[in-house]
Design a protein around this motif. Structure first.
Motif, PDB file in Angstrom:
ATOM      1  N   VAL A   1      38.773  51.452  31.086  1.00  0.00           N
ATOM      2  CA  VAL A   1      39.152  52.344  32.181  1.00  0.00           C
ATOM      3  C   VAL A   1      39.869  53.557  31.597  1.00  0.00           C
ATOM      4  N   LYS A   2      39.413  54.725  32.003  1.00  0.00           N
ATOM      5  CA  LYS A   2      40.079  55.957  31.612  1.00  0.00           C
ATOM      6  C   LYS A   2      40.936  56.450  32.766  1.00  0.00           C
ATOM      7  N   ASN A   3      42.177  56.806  32.462  1.00  0.00           N
ATOM      8  CA  ASN A   3      43.124  57.294  33.474  1.00  0.00           C
ATOM      9  C   ASN A   3      43.400  56.247  34.553  1.00  0.00           C
ATOM     10  N   ASN A   4      43.638  55.039  34.169  1.00  0.00           N
ATOM     11  CA  ASN A   4      43.908  53.966  35.128  1.00  0.00           C
ATOM     12  C   ASN A   4      45.302  54.158  35.742  1.00  0.00           C
ATOM     13  N   ASP A   5      45.387  53.911  37.057  1.00  0.00           N
ATOM     14  CA  ASP A   5      46.675  54.006  37.755  1.00  0.00           C
ATOM     15  C   ASP A   5      47.121  52.625  38.230  1.00  0.00           C
ATOM     16  N   ASP A   6      46.908  51.650  37.343  1.00  0.00           N
ATOM     17  CA  ASP A   6      47.280  50.253  37.626  1.00  0.00           C
ATOM     18  C   ASP A   6      46.328  49.571  38.596  1.00  0.00           C
ATOM     19  N   SER A   7      45.096  50.101  38.728  1.00  0.00           N
ATOM     20  CA  SER A   7      44.104  49.401  39.531  1.00  0.00           C
ATOM     21  C   SER A   7      43.671  48.138  38.793  1.00  0.00           C
ATOM     22  N   VAL A   8      43.267  47.123  39.537  1.00  0.00           N
ATOM     23  CA  VAL A   8      42.934  45.825  38.973  1.00  0.00           C
ATOM     24  C   VAL A   8      41.514  45.857  38.381  1.00  0.00           C
ATOM     25  N   ILE A   9      41.364  45.240  37.181  1.00  0.00           N
ATOM     26  CA  ILE A   9      40.056  45.114  36.533  1.00  0.00           C
ATOM     27  C   ILE A   9      39.658  43.643  36.564  1.00  0.00           C
ATOM     28  N   GLN A  10      38.363  43.411  36.859  1.00  0.00           N
ATOM     29  CA  GLN A  10      37.864  42.047  36.751  1.00  0.00           C
ATOM     30  C   GLN A  10      36.446  42.059  36.187  1.00  0.00           C
ATOM     31  N   LEU A  11      36.036  40.910  35.653  1.00  0.00           N
ATOM     32  CA  LEU A  11      34.704  40.746  35.053  1.00  0.00           C
ATOM     33  C   LEU A  11      33.958  39.648  35.793  1.00  0.00           C
ATOM     34  N   LEU A  12      32.709  39.950  36.190  1.00  0.00           N
ATOM     35  CA  LEU A  12      31.875  39.007  36.927  1.00  0.00           C
ATOM     36  C   LEU A  12      30.658  38.639  36.090  1.00  0.00           C
ATOM     37  N   ASN A  13      30.148  37.397  36.274  1.00  0.00           N
ATOM     38  CA  ASN A  13      28.930  36.991  35.583  1.00  0.00           C
ATOM     39  C   ASN A  13      27.707  37.423  36.382  1.00  0.00           C
ATOM     40  N   PRO A  14      26.475  37.195  35.836  1.00  0.00           N
ATOM     41  CA  PRO A  14      25.284  37.643  36.570  1.00  0.00           C
ATOM     42  C   PRO A  14      25.172  37.067  37.982  1.00  0.00           C
ATOM     43  N   ASN A  15      25.817  35.943  38.255  1.00  0.00           N
ATOM     44  CA  ASN A  15      25.815  35.374  39.618  1.00  0.00           C
ATOM     45  C   ASN A  15      26.969  35.912  40.452  1.00  0.00           C
ATOM     46  N   ARG A  16      27.661  36.923  39.911  1.00  0.00           N
ATOM     47  CA  ARG A  16      28.801  37.579  40.544  1.00  0.00           C
ATOM     48  C   ARG A  16      29.948  36.605  40.789  1.00  0.00           C
ATOM     49  N   GLN A  17      30.097  35.664  39.906  1.00  0.00           N
ATOM     50  CA  GLN A  17      31.279  34.812  39.891  1.00  0.00           C
ATOM     51  C   GLN A  17      32.321  35.456  38.976  1.00  0.00           C
ATOM     52  N   THR A  18      33.594  35.380  39.399  1.00  0.00           N
ATOM     53  CA  THR A  18      34.655  36.014  38.628  1.00  0.00           C
ATOM     54  C   THR A  18      34.916  35.215  37.356  1.00  0.00           C
ATOM     55  N   ILE A  19      34.771  35.913  36.229  1.00  0.00           N
ATOM     56  CA  ILE A  19      35.081  35.290  34.937  1.00  0.00           C
ATOM     57  C   ILE A  19      36.564  35.498  34.633  1.00  0.00           C
ATOM     58  N   TYR A  20      36.987  36.773  34.697  1.00  0.00           N
ATOM     59  CA  TYR A  20      38.403  37.094  34.501  1.00  0.00           C
ATOM     60  C   TYR A  20      38.839  38.061  35.590  1.00  0.00           C
ATOM     61  N   PHE A  21      39.994  37.762  36.198  1.00  0.00           N
ATOM     62  CA  PHE A  21      40.664  38.662  37.124  1.00  0.00           C
ATOM     63  C   PHE A  21      41.971  39.055  36.449  1.00  0.00           C
ATOM     64  N   ARG A  22      42.028  40.317  36.011  1.00  0.00           N
ATOM     65  CA  ARG A  22      43.107  40.722  35.119  1.00  0.00           C
ATOM     66  C   ARG A  22      43.086  39.800  33.897  1.00  0.00           C
ATOM     67  N   ASP A  23      44.167  39.082  33.633  1.00  0.00           N
ATOM     68  CA  ASP A  23      44.200  38.195  32.471  1.00  0.00           C
ATOM     69  C   ASP A  23      44.078  36.730  32.860  1.00  0.00           C
ATOM     70  N   VAL A  24      43.585  36.479  34.073  1.00  0.00           N
ATOM     71  CA  VAL A  24      43.431  35.108  34.565  1.00  0.00           C
ATOM     72  C   VAL A  24      41.950  34.752  34.595  1.00  0.00           C
ATOM     73  N   ARG A  25      41.616  33.537  34.125  1.00  0.00           N
ATOM     74  CA  ARG A  25      40.227  33.100  34.117  1.00  0.00           C
ATOM     75  C   ARG A  25      39.993  32.045  35.194  1.00  0.00           C
ATOM     76  N   PRO A  26      39.419  32.428  36.344  1.00  0.00           N
ATOM     77  CA  PRO A  26      39.131  31.435  37.393  1.00  0.00           C
ATOM     78  C   PRO A  26      37.961  30.523  37.026  1.00  0.00           C
ATOM     79  N   LEU A  27      36.997  31.056  36.219  1.00  0.00           N
ATOM     80  CA  LEU A  27      35.788  30.295  35.897  1.00  0.00           C
ATOM     81  C   LEU A  27      36.105  29.223  34.862  1.00  0.00           C
ATOM     82  N   LYS A  28      35.662  28.003  35.123  1.00  0.00           N
ATOM     83  CA  LYS A  28      35.972  26.886  34.225  1.00  0.00           C
ATOM     84  C   LYS A  28      34.915  26.777  33.124  1.00  0.00           C
TER      85      LYS A  28
END
Length: 408
Positions: free
Chosen positions: A62-89
C-alpha cells in the motif's frame, strides 16, 4: 451479527467493527460522524510462479496508507490473513511481514490445488483490490529416448524419439548431434490437471564419421535446468584400404624383391582381404600371406596394377599399387641427387682454388715487373767527375762481355 453465550462477539463482528472504525471520521464537538472516501492510496501486488513443492510469497503493498486495513483472500475468497491475524486454519500460510504499508505472506509446499487468483484487499471507501495469480510449475520426468534401430549402416537414415511426460507448462524439446543442432517434429498431449506430455522425433542420414557421435535430447522447461537424455550412434561402414610398400625403398629394379602390405579398417572389421592383378594374373611365384603380398626377383614382365580388396558386412573397398620395374643398372633417384650434389661441391672447390692461385700470381708479377741488376756503375760513386767515373768503372766498355743483367 452473532453473539456467543458469554456475550463475546465473533471474529466476523470484529472485522466489521474495525472496518467501520476506519471508514468513519469524527468531526467537531457535536460528535457527528460522516463517511469519507480515502484518496491517494494505491494497492499493488505481483504474480507469482513457483515450482511444485517449493514456497510462494505473496506481497500486498500500500502506498500512502492512512491506517486502512489490509487483508489477503484465497481464490475462494476466504480470508487468509486479516492484518496480522490468520483466520484460515492452514499452517502452510505464514506471516512474513506486516506493517502499515505491506502484508507479506508465504505459502510452503505448494501443490497444484493452490494455483489460482489471490486477492489483496484494502478497506477503503470503496474497497480496493489487487490480484496475484499463483502459477504452479511442474517439472517433467526424466526424458525417455529411443532409437528405431540400435545399429545403422552408413548412408542409411536413422530415427530417434524423445518423450517428456507430465510437465506443466508443456516442455519443449531440442535435438543436438555433437555440436550440431537438429530439427525435430513435436507432438503435445494434455493429460490431466493441465499437465502435458511432449514427444519429439528426429531423423537424419548417417555417415561413418557419425560413429560414436553423441545425440542429445534436451528438455527446456522453466521448472528445471539441464534435463536431457543422450545416446551414442553406432554406425557400420565399409573398409578403408591403403597399400604400404614395405620393400624396397625408392625404385623397383630388376632382381629386387617386392613386399606390399594392405591396411584395411572398417566396422565391422574386414573379414576378407584379397590381392589381384588388374587385367592379368598375379605372378605364379608370388606369395600372399594374409594382407601381405611378396614377389621376389622382379622383372619387367611383372609390370602392372596390383589391387588389394577388403570386404565386410557393409561393403567392399580397394586400393591400387602400380608396379614399374626399372633396369637393374638404374640408379636410385635419391643416390643420383646425392652424386650430383657431391660433384657440384667438388667443382666449386676446384674453381675456388684456381681463382686463389691466379690472384697470388698476379700480385707477384705486379711487384717484380721491369726490375734488373747491373755491375756497370760499380766504383763510380767515389769519382771526382764524370770522366773519372767512367775510367774507374769496373770493366768500363771493355768488359761488356762480363756484364750481367737479370730480368723477369
Amino acid at each position: 451479527m452473532a453473539i456467543t453465550g458469554n456475550g463475546s462477539l465473533t471474529f466476523s463482528l470484529s472485522i466489521f467493527v474495525i472496518s467501520a472504525a476506519f471508514l468513519l471520521k469524527v468531526t467537531g464537538a457535536t460528535g457527528s460522524a460522516e463517511i469519507m472516501s480515502v484518496e491517494g492510496q494505491n494497492l499493488g501486488t505481483d504474480n507469482v510462479s513457483v515450482v511444485e513443492g517449493e514456497t510462494a510469497t505473496i506481497s500486498c503493498r500500500v502506498k500512502n496508507n492512512d491506517d486502512s486495513v489490509i487483508q489477503l483472500l484465497n481464490p475462494n475468497r476466504q480470508t487468509i490473513y486479516f492484518r496480522d491475524v490468520r483466520p484460515l486454519k492452514d499452517s502452510r500460510f505464514q506471516l512474513v511481514n506486516f506493517s502499515d504499508n505491506e502484508l507479506r505472506v508465504s505459502l510452503s509446499n505448494v501443490s497444484l490445488s493452490d494455483e489460482g487468483r489471490y486477492v489483496c484487499q484494502l478497506y477503503t471507501d470503496p474497497p480496493q483490490e489487487a490480484y496475484a495469480d499463483i502459477t504452479v510449475l511442474v517439472p517433467p520426468g526424466l526424458p525417455l529416448m529411443e532409437s528405431r534401430e540400435e545399429v545403422v549402416s552408413e548412408g542409411n537414415e536413422t530415427e530417434l524419439t524423445c518423450t517428456a511426460m507430465d510437465g506443466k507448462p508443456a516442455p519443449t524439446i531440442r535435438w543436438m548431434k555433437g555440436e550440431q543442432d537438429l530439427t525435430g517434429e513435436s507432438e503435445v498431449e494434455e493429460t490431466y490437471n493441465k499437465m502435458f506430455t511432449v514427444s519429439s522425433r528426429v531423423s537424419f542420414t548417417v555417415a561413418k564419421e557419425d560413429d560414436g557421435e553423441p545425440v542429445s535430447c534436451i528438455i527446456d522447461h522453466p521448472a528445471v535446468k539441464d534435463l536431457r537424455a543422450q545416446r551414442h550412434l553406432e554406425v557400420m561402414y565399409k573398409p578403408e584400404v591403403k597399400i604400404v610398400v614395405e620393400f624396397p625403398e625408392g625404385l623397383t629394379r630388376e632382381g629386387d624383391n617386392l613386399e606390399l602390405s594392405c591396411i584395411a579398417e572398417g566396422k565391422p572389421h574386414p573379414h576378407q582381404i584379397s590381392w589381384l592383378r588388374v587385367d592379368d594374373d598375379v605372378p605364379s611365384h608370388a606369395v600372399i600371406t594374409g594382407s601381405d603380398l611378396f614377389i621376389e626377383n622382379l622383372n619387367k614382365s611383372y609390370n602392372g596394377t596390383y589391387r588389394c580388396v577388403a570386404a565386410n558386412a557393409v561393403g567392399q573397398a580397394y586400393d591400387d599399387y602400380i608396379l614399374f620395374v626399372y633396369d637393374s643398372r638404374a640408379g636410385d633417384g635419391k643416390q643420383q641427387k646425392l652424386d650430383h650434389a657431391v660433384i657440384g661441391g667438388v667443382v666449386a672447390v676446384v674453381m675456388f682454388a684456381i681463382l686463389c692461385a691466379l690472384i697470388v700470381l698476379g700480385r707477384y708479377f705486379a711487384r717484380h715487373k721491369g726490375t734488373y741488376f747491373t755491375h756497370e756503375a760499380k766504383g763510380a760513386d767515389d769519382a771526382a767527375d764524370a770522366d773519372t767515373a767512367i775510367i774507374n768503372a769496373e770493366g768500363g766498355h771493355n768488359n761488356t762481355d762480363e756484364k750481367k743483367e737479370y730480368y723477369i
